[in-house]
Design a protein around this motif. Structure first.
Motif, short mmCIF file in Angstrom:
data_model
loop_
_atom_site.label_atom_id
_atom_site.label_comp_id
_atom_site.label_asym_id
_atom_site.label_seq_id
_atom_site.Cartn_x
_atom_site.Cartn_y
_atom_site.Cartn_z
N ARG A 14 69.18 40.63 39.42
CA ARG A 14 68.15 40.15 39.19
C ARG A 14 66.92 39.68 40.10
O ARG A 14 67.16 39.97 41.47
N VAL A 15 65.61 39.62 39.83
CA VAL A 15 64.38 39.54 40.50
C VAL A 15 63.58 38.30 40.46
O VAL A 15 63.38 38.24 39.16
N ILE A 16 63.44 37.86 41.43
CA ILE A 16 62.40 36.71 41.35
C ILE A 16 61.33 36.95 42.22
O ILE A 16 61.20 37.56 43.05
N GLY A 17 60.03 36.19 41.82
CA GLY A 17 59.06 35.95 42.77
C GLY A 17 57.92 37.34 42.31
O GLY A 17 58.48 38.08 41.50
N GLY A 18 56.59 37.20 42.75
CA GLY A 18 55.75 38.33 42.45
C GLY A 18 55.24 38.37 40.95
O GLY A 18 55.03 39.40 40.62
N ILE A 22 60.37 33.81 35.25
CA ILE A 22 60.87 32.46 35.81
C ILE A 22 62.43 32.35 35.23
O ILE A 22 62.56 32.67 34.02
N LEU A 23 63.42 32.47 36.33
CA LEU A 23 64.93 32.67 35.72
C LEU A 23 65.48 31.01 35.79
O LEU A 23 64.93 30.17 36.49
N THR A 229 62.33 30.00 39.93
CA THR A 229 63.59 29.79 39.27
C THR A 229 63.79 28.22 39.15
O THR A 229 63.04 27.55 39.91
N ILE A 230 64.14 27.77 38.10
CA ILE A 230 64.49 26.45 37.74
C ILE A 230 66.01 25.78 37.30
O ILE A 230 66.58 26.82 36.94
#
Length: 351
Positions: A14-18, A22-23, A229-230
């Motif tokens: 998985r990839v977050i940011g940029g 939102i995961l 992410t939340i």
């Protein structure tokens, strides 16, 4: 928006940011060393829509269990570490995709350096977590109590320790059970760091109070463009956290997909068991990957009109109800057949 400019971080696959989507995260409440129970819960969470799962690692048995758990799940696993830096190293060696630590409570700088060394070798991100309840005494004294400013300073101090060890594969998490303090802290932090932020209201409470506090806090923070992410923290079945997180994101227009259920609050005109029916519908639609709105209305007076904005709906009468599509009444259905009629329509839905 802040989230468009944060660093891109890889957590497993998985990839977050940029500016990435939102995961949703959750945390198991099983004993991590009970592999069967933990795997079963993670699979339930993944089926509900959980993107990343966190497990506590309080001892070596739990750290070693990660290897077995990882073989049986399909989503990235974050190891939650407190106090013993050796648990962080063992968790990474057993396949954790990310670790969550507070550099302030795992001992000396040498201990932190040992953790960072393994993280660097394996390309594993570190989530630096700070909670208002564990704010350092000197910061409490400096700011005259627990404050948003103190939380942010504490988090940035911990980030700096890892940066000085020449590592920047990080995610930051700052949490408080005080909703507006948590909001303010995120507003301050977003201006001061390029790292992705994991957002949540900690110790939010039971399903009822926790949902309200999380919806308010996360709603404000996410609507300001903050957060990558939340987690909705609830005292209850963690699957409820996923349902709530999905609804918060969908309500804010930050995630599409999944059926949205709208229902009326009931009144004296209601002649069917609407409360039970609405709850059954909400549970039933979890199994459908349709991006539509379903209305469940209590009477035939306002039902058709109120359901016009929905793709499909049912409205109760006396012992019967109406099936409505795109605001048009399709047919009458006996009350006992309303749920199955709606289920049939969803199973044969053509957009």
């Amino acid at each position: 928006m802040y989230r468009d400019n944060t660093k891109v971080i890889h957590i497993g696959d998985r990839v977050i940011g940029g500016g990435n989507p939102i995961l949703i995260q959750s945390m198991t409440n099983t004993k991590t060393n009970d592999v069967a129970a933990t795997v079963a819960q993670i699979k339930r969470l993944a089926e509900a829509g959980c993107d990343i799962i966190r497990c506590t690692v309080p001892d070596m048995e739990a750290a070693q269990a990660i290897a077995q758990i990882k073989r049986e799940i399909s989503i990235p696993l974050v190891a939650d570490i407190h106090f013993d830096y050796k648990m962080a190293i063992a968790a990474m060696e057993n396949g954790a995709d990310k670790i969550r630590i507070n550099p302030g409570n795992i001992g000396s700088r040498e201990n932190v350096a040992a953790v960072v060394k393994v993280a660097r070798e394996r390309g594993i991100p570190i989530r630096v977590g700070v909670n208002s309840g564990s704010l350092e005494k000197e910061l409490v004294a400096k700011y005259g109590g627990v404050t948003a400013e103190g939380i942010v300073e504490s988090a940035l101090d911990k980030v700096r320790i890892i940066e000085e060890l020449d590592y920047d594969n990080m995610v930051i998490s700052i949490k408080s059970s005080d909703v507006m303090m948590c909001v303010r802290a995120h507003e301050l932090l977003a201006d001061k760091t390029p790292y992705p932020l994991h957002v949540g209201i900690t110790e939010a409470g039971t399903v009822t109070s926790g949902n309200i506090k999380s919806a308010v806090g996360l709603g404000i923070i996410l609507n300001e463009g903050i957060g990558d992410t939340i987690r909705v923290s609830l005292t209850g079945d963690p699957v409820e956290e996923i349902k709530s997180a999905k609804l918060i994101l969908r309500t804010l227009g930050l995630r599409r997909g999944g059926i949205e259920v709208v229902s009326c609050p009931t009144c004296g005109r209601t002649n069917i068991d609407l409360i039970s029916l609405a709850n059954q519908v909400e549970t039933m639609v979890q199994g459908y990957d349709l991006d539509i709105k379903v209305a469940v209305m209590g009477c035939a007076v306002n039902g058709p009109g109120e359901a016009k904005e929905a793709d499909i709906g049912i409205a109760g009468g006396i012992g019967e109800g109406l099936l409505i599509k795109k605001g048009e009444i399709v047919r009458k259905v006996p009350e006992g057949e309303l749920l199955n009629t709606l289920k049939y329509e969803l199973e044969h839905w053509v957009g």
